[in-house]
Scaffold this active site. Structure first.
Site, PDB file in Angstrom:
ATOM      1  N   LYS A 152       0.855  -1.194   0.000  1.00 17.70           N
ATOM      2  CA  LYS A 152       0.000   0.000   0.000  1.00 17.70           C
ATOM      3  C   LYS A 152       0.889   1.241   0.000  1.00 17.70           C
ATOM      4  O   LYS A 152       1.483   1.592   1.021  1.00 17.70           O
ATOM      5  CB  LYS A 152      -0.906   0.017   1.247  1.00 17.70           C
ATOM      6  N   GLU A 159      10.074   1.340  10.253  1.00 25.92           N
ATOM      7  CA  GLU A 159      11.047   2.412   9.975  1.00 25.92           C
ATOM      8  C   GLU A 159      10.288   3.710  10.185  1.00 25.92           C
ATOM      9  O   GLU A 159       9.471   4.109   9.353  1.00 25.92           O
ATOM     10  CB  GLU A 159      11.546   2.315   8.523  1.00 25.92           C
ATOM     11  N   CYS A 183      13.468  11.339   6.636  1.00 29.94           N
ATOM     12  CA  CYS A 183      13.502  10.901   8.040  1.00 29.94           C
ATOM     13  C   CYS A 183      14.889  11.103   8.636  1.00 29.94           C
ATOM     14  O   CYS A 183      15.033  11.192   9.845  1.00 29.94           O
ATOM     15  CB  CYS A 183      13.100   9.434   8.124  1.00 29.94           C
ATOM     16  N   GLU A 196       9.624  16.733  13.736  1.00 25.58           N
ATOM     17  CA  GLU A 196      10.355  16.664  12.459  1.00 25.58           C
ATOM     18  C   GLU A 196       9.953  17.869  11.616  1.00 25.58           C
ATOM     19  O   GLU A 196       8.764  18.045  11.334  1.00 25.58           O
ATOM     20  CB  GLU A 196       9.943  15.406  11.692  1.00 25.58           C
TER      21      GLU A 196
HETATM   22  P1  NAP Z   1       2.494   8.538   7.659  1.00 26.90           P
HETATM   23  O1  NAP Z   1       1.450   9.566   7.772  1.00 26.90           O
HETATM   24  O2  NAP Z   1       2.811   7.734   8.865  1.00 26.90           O
HETATM   25  O3  NAP Z   1       2.076   7.608   6.447  1.00 26.90           O
HETATM   26  C1  NAP Z   1       2.886   6.538   6.024  1.00 26.90           C
HETATM   27  C2  NAP Z   1       2.011   5.520   5.327  1.00 26.90           C
HETATM   28  O4  NAP Z   1       1.117   4.951   6.278  1.00 26.90           O
HETATM   29  C3  NAP Z   1       1.145   6.104   4.222  1.00 26.90           C
HETATM   30  O5  NAP Z   1       1.030   5.152   3.198  1.00 26.90           O
HETATM   31  C4  NAP Z   1      -0.170   6.310   4.941  1.00 26.90           C
HETATM   32  O6  NAP Z   1      -1.301   6.387   4.104  1.00 26.90           O
HETATM   33  C5  NAP Z   1      -0.222   5.073   5.827  1.00 26.90           C
HETATM   34  N1  NAP Z   1      -1.132   5.193   6.968  1.00 26.90           N
HETATM   35  C6  NAP Z   1      -1.467   6.284   7.667  1.00 26.90           C
HETATM   36  N2  NAP Z   1      -2.334   5.956   8.656  1.00 26.90           N
HETATM   37  C7  NAP Z   1      -2.544   4.630   8.573  1.00 26.90           C
HETATM   38  C8  NAP Z   1      -3.331   3.701   9.317  1.00 26.90           C
HETATM   39  N3  NAP Z   1      -4.078   4.063  10.361  1.00 26.90           N
HETATM   40  N4  NAP Z   1      -3.297   2.414   8.946  1.00 26.90           N
HETATM   41  C9  NAP Z   1      -2.551   2.019   7.899  1.00 26.90           C
HETATM   42  N5  NAP Z   1      -1.786   2.842   7.161  1.00 26.90           N
HETATM   43  C10 NAP Z   1      -1.767   4.140   7.497  1.00 26.90           C
HETATM   44  O7  NAP Z   1       3.886   9.177   7.192  1.00 26.90           O
HETATM   45  P2  NAP Z   1       4.131  10.113   5.947  1.00 26.90           P
HETATM   46  O8  NAP Z   1       3.690  11.478   6.296  1.00 26.90           O
HETATM   47  O9  NAP Z   1       3.631   9.504   4.694  1.00 26.90           O
HETATM   48  O10 NAP Z   1       5.725  10.052   5.865  1.00 26.90           O
HETATM   49  C11 NAP Z   1       6.526  10.830   6.645  1.00 26.90           C
HETATM   50  C12 NAP Z   1       7.003  10.068   7.874  1.00 26.90           C
HETATM   51  O11 NAP Z   1       7.672   8.872   7.468  1.00 26.90           O
HETATM   52  C13 NAP Z   1       8.027  10.846   8.666  1.00 26.90           C
HETATM   53  O12 NAP Z   1       7.782  10.678  10.029  1.00 26.90           O
HETATM   54  C14 NAP Z   1       9.341  10.204   8.260  1.00 26.90           C
HETATM   55  O13 NAP Z   1      10.362  10.377   9.210  1.00 26.90           O
HETATM   56  C15 NAP Z   1       8.933   8.782   8.116  1.00 26.90           C
HETATM   57  N6  NAP Z   1       9.891   8.068   7.262  1.00 26.90           N
HETATM   58  C16 NAP Z   1      10.712   7.168   7.854  1.00 26.90           C
HETATM   59  C17 NAP Z   1      11.668   6.502   7.092  1.00 26.90           C
HETATM   60  C18 NAP Z   1      12.583   5.504   7.713  1.00 26.90           C
HETATM   61  O14 NAP Z   1      13.202   4.756   6.976  1.00 26.90           O
HETATM   62  N7  NAP Z   1      12.701   5.459   9.027  1.00 26.90           N
HETATM   63  C19 NAP Z   1      11.754   6.747   5.707  1.00 26.90           C
HETATM   64  C20 NAP Z   1      10.889   7.671   5.142  1.00 26.90           C
HETATM   65  C21 NAP Z   1       9.945   8.325   5.937  1.00 26.90           C
HETATM   66  P3  NAP Z   1      -2.200   7.758   4.143  1.00 26.90           P
HETATM   67  O15 NAP Z   1      -1.293   8.815   3.646  1.00 26.90           O
HETATM   68  O16 NAP Z   1      -3.355   7.458   3.275  1.00 26.90           O
HETATM   69  O17 NAP Z   1      -2.605   8.015   5.559  1.00 26.90           O
END
Ligand code: NAP
Length: 485
Positions: free
Chosen positions: A180, A256, A290, A387
């Site tokens: 997804k 992650e 991140c 962040e």
């Molecule tokens: P996010 O809001 O947590 O979303 C990540 C993914 O999870 C999206 O596909 C999102 O879909 C989905 N999601 C959200 N709520 C969900 C739920 N209740 N159940 C299942 N899936 C759900 O993060 P983001 O804003 O896309 O990305 C930024 C974050 O990712 C930052 O915190 C960054 O640090 C972190 N990140 C970490 C790494 C690493 O390797 N550690 C790498 C890249 C990014 P929807 O958008 O439809 O909600």
């Protein structure tokens, strides 16, 4: 080229090797963050579509687990070659849906492809073991088996690499998948699915569901008892919710999650190297990473000089649509993301920070935010535990090593950290004390497909990439065979 690319990219769900509309017929809009305009519509999956994708993954699992490692390896290797041969199309697609400048998008294509090449090489090196039990009565045979159908969830900031970093080891290990992607950037993932099909990936091994209802689609899959592993990249907030959902059916998890990277510049650093490294650690992906340097700690004796040099570099960057030549900084992902960055800067200024460059929302379309340098940032600011996810360098000062280490570790996160010093003793001493899964010493870039990527504390569980990147997709299985002794 852009119009033809968008016209030709798949826009349906990828289930059991076929392209399908959502059962409800619903679609969601994918927008260009540089203009705010719609690029195209993509099928928007319901929980029922998610269920069908999981069924396809479950059905494909036994045959896929039995596929010779060499075959799995060669599929990944072919996919690697195809990705590299289509670098320009994939880079442009990514820039259109995500915003990063084309040069950075090309870099991500190479980085993403490398996970397939790396795990193509790992697929044929999955080993086990055999030994005689200490009492001599049994032979102990250990093999490693795929964990089974996996759910992979990716964020929008690295649309291609976050997919290949999970798909690569899953394919190598013999796991089937439901993926997804983030709804803002599904096109790169759909293009990747088409490439894997072309490379010979059997039907049902990879299934892709794009949805505007992440919670509704994902929760039944995690609680349904068929998905055996979740690999999630995203925010810590969402990671916590998913970890709780995985508890009921004891789904294994790799998470992650978010970071809050400290970057420390000691007074014995090479200042040119430190400024260059800070530019990379801060500005890669417009700061939407991140691993981005979130809190920059500079020794008081060199703070003014460092800030002046960094400001000169930041102010010289060109902001604009990533598709145009000469652009260094593209738009942020959406208006909410840009609004958050603006709020954080205003909060810092309210707490006494000085803006050396940037800091003002520009007029006009697109989610642009200027490269910004803040000095005199107070530890009371929201930036300290949020962040930034934008092109904002927040500079604080310190007087001694203990103070720097304590300040750097004063966070619930522990993903990346950066350290600039020419003193080897100090480099080793401080890196041992930093609570962080990855540390860049005199460099602003830690990501590497051959290295174990991941964090400690609330930045996650497990590692992706490197030799250990396949471990989360494998189980140990032990067979006891009496020796007759
Ligand atoms: P996010 O809001 O947590 O979303 C990540 C993914 O999870 C999206 O596909 C999102 O879909 C989905 N999601 C959200 N709520 C969900 C739920 N209740 N159940 C299942 N899936 C759900 O993060 P983001 O804003 O896309 O990305 C930024 C974050 O990712 C930052 O915190 C960054 O640090 C972190 N990140 C970490 C790494 C690493 O390797 N550690 C790498 C890249 C990014 P929807 O958008 O439809 O909600």
């Amino acid at each position: 080229m852009s119009d033809a690319l968008i016209r030709d990219v798949p826009k349906q769900l990828f289930i059991a090797g076929g392209w399908q509309d959502a059962e409800s017929g619903r679609t969601l809009s994918v927008d260009n963050p540089a203009t705010g305009e719609e690029l195209c519509l993509v099928a928007d999956a319901s929980p029922a579509d998610g269920g069908r994708a999981a069924e396809a993954a479950v059905a494909a699992q036994p045959a896929w687990a039995a596929t010779p490692p060499r075959e799995r390896s060669e599929i990944l290797r072919r996919a690697y070659e195809i990705i590299i041969s289509r670098t320009e199309e994939l880079a442009l697609l990514m820039t259109l849906e995500m915003g990063k400048p084309l040069a950075e998008a090309r870099g991500e294509v190479a980085y993403a492809a490398e996970f397939f090449r790396w795990f193509a090489e790992e697929a044929v090196r999955i080993d086990g073991g055999m030994m005689t039990a200490p009492d001599g009565k049994n032979r102990i045979l250990v093999t490693r088996r795929p964990v089974g159908p996996c759910l992979l969830i990716t964020p929008w900031n690295f649309p291609l690499a976050m997919g290949t970093r999970k798909i690569g080891p899953a394919v190598a290990a013999g796991c089937t998948m439901v993926l997804k992607p983030a709804p803002q950037t599904p096109l790169s993932t759909l293009a990747l699915a088409a490439i894997l099909k072309e490379a010979g990936l059997p039907d049902g091994v990879l299934n892709v569901v794009v949805t505007s209802d992440a919670a509704g689609v994902v929760e039944p899959l995690l609680r349904g008892g068929h998905i055996r592993k979740l690999s999630f990249t995203g925010s810590t907030q969402v990671g916590r919710i998913l970890l709780a959902q995985c508890a009921d059916t004891v789904v294994r998890t790799s998470l992650e999650l978010g970071g809050n990277a400290p970057l420390i510049v000691f007074d014995d650093a090479d200042l040119d190297v430190a400024v260059e490294g800070t530019m990379v650690a801060k500005m890669r992906n417009m700061g939407e990473s991140c691993c981005a340097a979130n809190r920059i700690f500079v020794h008081t004796s060199i703070a003014d000089e460092f800030a002046a040099r960094l400001t000169a570099r930041m102010a010289a960057l060109t902001v604009g649509p990533g598709t145009e030549p000469g652009i260094d900084v593209g738009p942020l992902i959406d208006t909410a993301g840009r609004g958050k960055v603006d709020d954080l800067v205003r909060d810092a200024v309210k707490h006494g920070a000085k803006v050396l460059t940037g800091g003002e929302l520009p007029d006009g379309p697109g989610n642009f935010y200027p490269p910004t340098v803040l000095t005199g940032v107070s530890t009371e600011c929201a930036i300290m535990d949020t962040e930034i996810f934008g092109p904002v360098a927040a500079i604080l000062t310190f007087d001694d090593e203990d103070e720097a280490v304590a300040a750097a570790n004063d966070t619930d996160f522990g993903l990346a950290a950066y350290l600039f010093t020419q003193n080897l003793d100090r480099a080793l001493r401080v890196s041992e004390r930093l609570e962080s899964g990855m540390i860049g010493l005199n460099t602003g870039l830690v990501s590497n497909p051959a290295a174990p990527f991941g964090g400690i504390k609330q930045s996650g569980l497990g590692r992706e990439g490197g030799r250990v990147g396949i471990d989360g997709f494998l189980e140990y299985k032990y067979l006891a065979v009496p020796t007759g002794a």
